[in-house]
Design a protein around this motif. Structure first.
Motif, PDB file in Angstrom:
ATOM      1  N   ALA A   1     -24.957  36.864 -21.008  1.00  0.00           N
ATOM      2  CA  ALA A   1     -25.630  36.663 -19.654  1.00  0.00           C
ATOM      3  C   ALA A   1     -24.565  36.366 -18.868  1.00  0.00           C
TER       4      ALA A   1
ATOM      5  N   SER B   1     -31.119  42.559 -16.824  1.00  0.00           N
ATOM      6  CA  SER B   1     -30.847  42.216 -18.256  1.00  0.00           C
ATOM      7  C   SER B   1     -29.928  40.832 -19.300  1.00  0.00           C
ATOM      8  N   SER B   2     -29.610  40.210 -17.549  1.00  0.00           N
ATOM      9  CA  SER B   2     -28.650  38.811 -18.384  1.00  0.00           C
ATOM     10  C   SER B   2     -30.334  37.806 -18.806  1.00  0.00           C
ATOM     11  N   LYS B   3     -31.541  37.630 -18.078  1.00  0.00           N
ATOM     12  CA  LYS B   3     -32.733  37.470 -18.309  1.00  0.00           C
ATOM     13  C   LYS B   3     -33.083  37.124 -19.896  1.00  0.00           C
TER      14      LYS B   3
ATOM     15  N   LEU C   1     -22.856  39.071 -17.335  1.00  0.00           N
ATOM     16  CA  LEU C   1     -23.581  40.513 -16.826  1.00  0.00           C
ATOM     17  C   LEU C   1     -24.128  39.784 -15.100  1.00  0.00           C
ATOM     18  N   ASN C   2     -24.238  38.077 -14.892  1.00  0.00           N
ATOM     19  CA  ASN C   2     -24.559  37.870 -13.731  1.00  0.00           C
ATOM     20  C   ASN C   2     -23.570  36.208 -13.595  1.00  0.00           C
TER      21      ASN C   2
ATOM     22  N   ALA D   1     -29.207  31.226 -17.501  1.00  0.00           N
ATOM     23  CA  ALA D   1     -29.473  32.666 -17.760  1.00  0.00           C
ATOM     24  C   ALA D   1     -30.586  33.284 -17.907  1.00  0.00           C
TER      25      ALA D   1
ATOM     26  N   ALA E   1     -25.168  33.766 -11.273  1.00  0.00           N
ATOM     27  CA  ALA E   1     -26.169  32.486 -11.654  1.00  0.00           C
ATOM     28  C   ALA E   1     -25.366  31.694 -12.291  1.00  0.00           C
TER      29      ALA E   1
ATOM     30  N   ALA F   1     -32.379  33.080 -14.121  1.00  0.00           N
ATOM     31  CA  ALA F   1     -31.488  32.947 -12.895  1.00  0.00           C
ATOM     32  C   ALA F   1     -32.259  34.380 -12.710  1.00  0.00           C
TER      33      ALA F   1
ATOM     34  N   GLY G   1     -31.786  38.033 -10.156  1.00  0.00           N
ATOM     35  CA  GLY G   1     -30.197  38.621 -10.353  1.00  0.00           C
ATOM     36  C   GLY G   1     -30.104  39.655 -11.299  1.00  0.00           C
ATOM     37  N   SER G   2     -30.131  39.833 -12.311  1.00  0.00           N
ATOM     38  CA  SER G   2     -30.245  40.502 -13.349  1.00  0.00           C
ATOM     39  C   SER G   2     -31.051  40.538 -14.709  1.00  0.00           C
TER      40      SER G   2
END
Lengths: 99, 505
Positions: free
Chosen positions: B136, A58-60, B139-140, A50, B143, A53, A55-56
């Protein structure tokens, strides 16, 4: 890997876990908890994916926070296990001077 | 993950090797001599897993029109205009570094008596990490390789998460959240920030079952509808149920709770392993899950209680009112440190029975000194450990090891129980319920059927206790106090043992 393949790994690993854990001597049950805690932090793999990656955003950031938490566990868990295990000594060996 | 490239099959193999290392790590704990090597296997396995992930998921930065494909692998998108995102690489390394500093500092500084709290705190971190990973992934999902892009006739394109992955994610986030909030409560209770007494909410069983049912229904509904509100409701309800499940459980049932949370942290890792199709996570999750489950079982068996009754909680909350009055008046003998020192120095064999009170008083070091002095007098000293003595499995063994007690002087209940009849002095320090003969004779006793140490069979019992007023955790009186061959040593455990050591000189 398809679902059945991973399910097979899971079921086999449960059996391996069952037999391996029953062979752990009761005197080492506290180190066992500490080390299982350290290895269950292998969840860091998910956090790293995560965190790496794109693309996002918040995810990162969730991933990076996960990496911090899991790392605390990994380093802390292995270190405290090693500290505990170093204390278990046999009678025959002269104990190092203390106090 | 769907690309069967050389890189991904290398990664799958590396994760498998990591999983095998983790099995060897637990295998090493079968004896203290092999255990350090086992721990090193664990570290090797973890290094393999982390390095493999870092190498196969190098953060990429899109330049121009290039989209970064699944897992950030360049080959997935083909075009040339992607370069390594060094800022993210540094951020990841910094995150690992911060964790390493906090973890190692904590591990070095923690007192051995605080080990149960530390383990509970570590469990909460695994739980929270699992929740973060699941969030996570939600949300993604692209990935993580668990979704396909869908371009509908009207509206924005979106990532449709695979149905199986939705169940895995839902279970992962639920178990992770329960592990987190449950471990936080266990930590607060063990650390003394929260009373050890069970906190009973009215109608808690109904509330708990309703919340659990709601979580399961929502996970089922999540497979049909991947709306964000469902995912977040599952998360919040799971945090709540972890909290609700642990608050009614009292202090001395903590060995079961800590083991159970250990198990949950494993199942959470396994659920995320299913989501990521990662064998290292699945193998580890299964190992940790079964390990915690077996420890819970051992602890329950040692208390002769069913897992359900422990989880239902409230044990020891009701003060024992039945016949409390007549027991106070029964005659008992009080001894001094000098009496104890004399009796033990004349003995052939002394068996020491430690309990949670020894940990609270930090008396393990001075206890070892006492044992050394007794050995100088030619006395044979052994230690008898009840499986549930202390606040976590193996708690007493670690404390005695810390005090340099050789592990071959320390015996488990079934190995030493037959020896009490040939023992001159049984020295009980900080234990109570685990020595209560009512567990063998009194069918009405709440602890009836629990395996206990037969201290009453020794020629003399020396029983260190703070005062005669308090009863053990189970709220039952102990007949050992009033036996002719028992001498009560009423004082703080550490102070009393120090005085005995002085008298032995």
């Amino acid at each position: 890997m398809d679902f059945v393949a991973i399910l097979s790994i899971f079921v086999m690993a449960c059996f391996v876990g069952y037999y391996v854990v029953w062979s752990v001597t009761p005197a080492l049950h506290t180190p066992l908890m500490a080390v299982t805690n350290a290895i269950s932090s292998v969840i860091i793999v998910g956090a790293l994916i995560a965190g790496a990656a794109a693309g996002s955003a918040s995810s990162k950031w969730l991933g990076l926070l996960g990496v911090v938490l899991a790392s605390i566990n990994i380093f802390g868990g292995f270190a405290v296990t090693s500290r505990m295990l170093a204390m278990y000594k046999k009678k025959d060996r002269p104990a190092p001077a203390k106090h | 993950m769907e690309h069967a490239t050389a890189g991904s099959s290398f990664a799958a193999l590396a994760y498998l090797v990591a999983g095998v290392c983790f099995i060897l790590a637990l295998r090493g704990l079968s004896s203290p001599t092999l255990s350090q090597r086992g721990n090193r296997f664990g570290m090797i396995g973890m290094t393999i897993a982390v390095v493999t992930t870092l190498v196969t998921h190098v953060p990429m930065q899109a330049v121009g029109l290039v989209l970064t494909g699944p897992s950030g692998v360049v080959s997935a998108t083909g075009p040339l205009f992607a370069r390594i995102d060094f800022v993210t690489v540094l951020e990841i390394l910094a995150a690992i570094g911060i964790g390493a500093v906090i973890g190692i500092t904590t591990a070095r500084r923690i007192a051995m008596t605080d080990m149960p709290q530390l383990v509970a705190a570590f469990h909460s971190l695994v739980g929270l990490a699992a929740v973060l990973v699941a969030c996570a992934a939600f949300l993604n999902p692209i990935a993580f390789g668990i979704a396909d892009m869908v371009i509908p006739m009207i509206g924005q394109p979106f990532a449709a998460i695979h149905g199986v992955s939705r169940i895995e994610m839902g279970l992962g986030v639920a178990i992770g959240a329960i592990t987190f909030s449950g471990s936080v409560i266990a930590f607060l209770k063990l650390n003394g920030n929260m009373g050890g007494k069970p906190i009973m909410l009215p109608g808690r069983h109904v509330i708990n079952l309703a919340v659990l049912a709601a979580i399961l229904l929502l996970i089922a509904y999540f497979t049909q509808d991947q709306s964000a509100w469902i995912f977040w409701t599952i998360t919040i309800l799971s945090f709540a149920i972890g909290f609700l499940l642990i608050i009614p459980i009292g202090g001395a049932d903590m060995p079961v709770v800590v083991s159970m949370l250990n198990s949950y942290s494993g199942w959470a890792a396994a659920a995320m392993g299913f989501t990521l199709h990662n064998s290292a996570m699945i193998i580890t999750g299964a190992l940790v899950g079964s390990s915690g489950a077996i420890l819970s079982y051992i602890m329950c068996r040692a208390m002769n209680r069913s897992f359900i009754s422990v989880i239902a909680g409230g044990f020891g909350a009701v003060a024992d009112t039945s016949g409390g009055g007549d027991k106070i008046d029964r005659p008992w003998k009080r001894g001094s440190a000098e009496d104890a020192a004399f009796l033990m120095s004349q003995a052939e064999q002394v068996v020491i029975v430690p309990g949670y009170g020894m940990a609270v008083a930090q008396a393990q070091h001075v206890l070892r000194e006492m044992a050394d002095k007794l050995k100088e007098h030619g006395v044979r000293v052994k230690y008898a450990i009840h499986p549930v003595a202390g606040r976590m499995p193996g708690h007493m063994n670690v404390l005695l090891a810390e005090a340099n007690v050789p592990y071959d002087e320390v015996f488990e209940l079934e190995d030493i129980n037959s020896e009490f009849a040939q023992t001159d002095v049984a020295f009980v320090i900080g234990a109570n319920d685990v020595t209560n003969p009512a567990a063998k004779t009194d069918k009405t006793s709440p602890i009836y059927g629990m395996p206990v140490l037969d201290v009453e069979k020794a020629k003399t019992v020396l029983f260190i206790k703070r005062s005669m007023g308090g009863v053990g955790y189970a709220g039952v009186d102990n007949d050992v106090f009033y036996m002719d061959n028992t001498m009560m040593l009423l004082a703080d455990a550490k102070k009393m043992v120090e005085d005995i050591v002085k008298s032995l000189d």
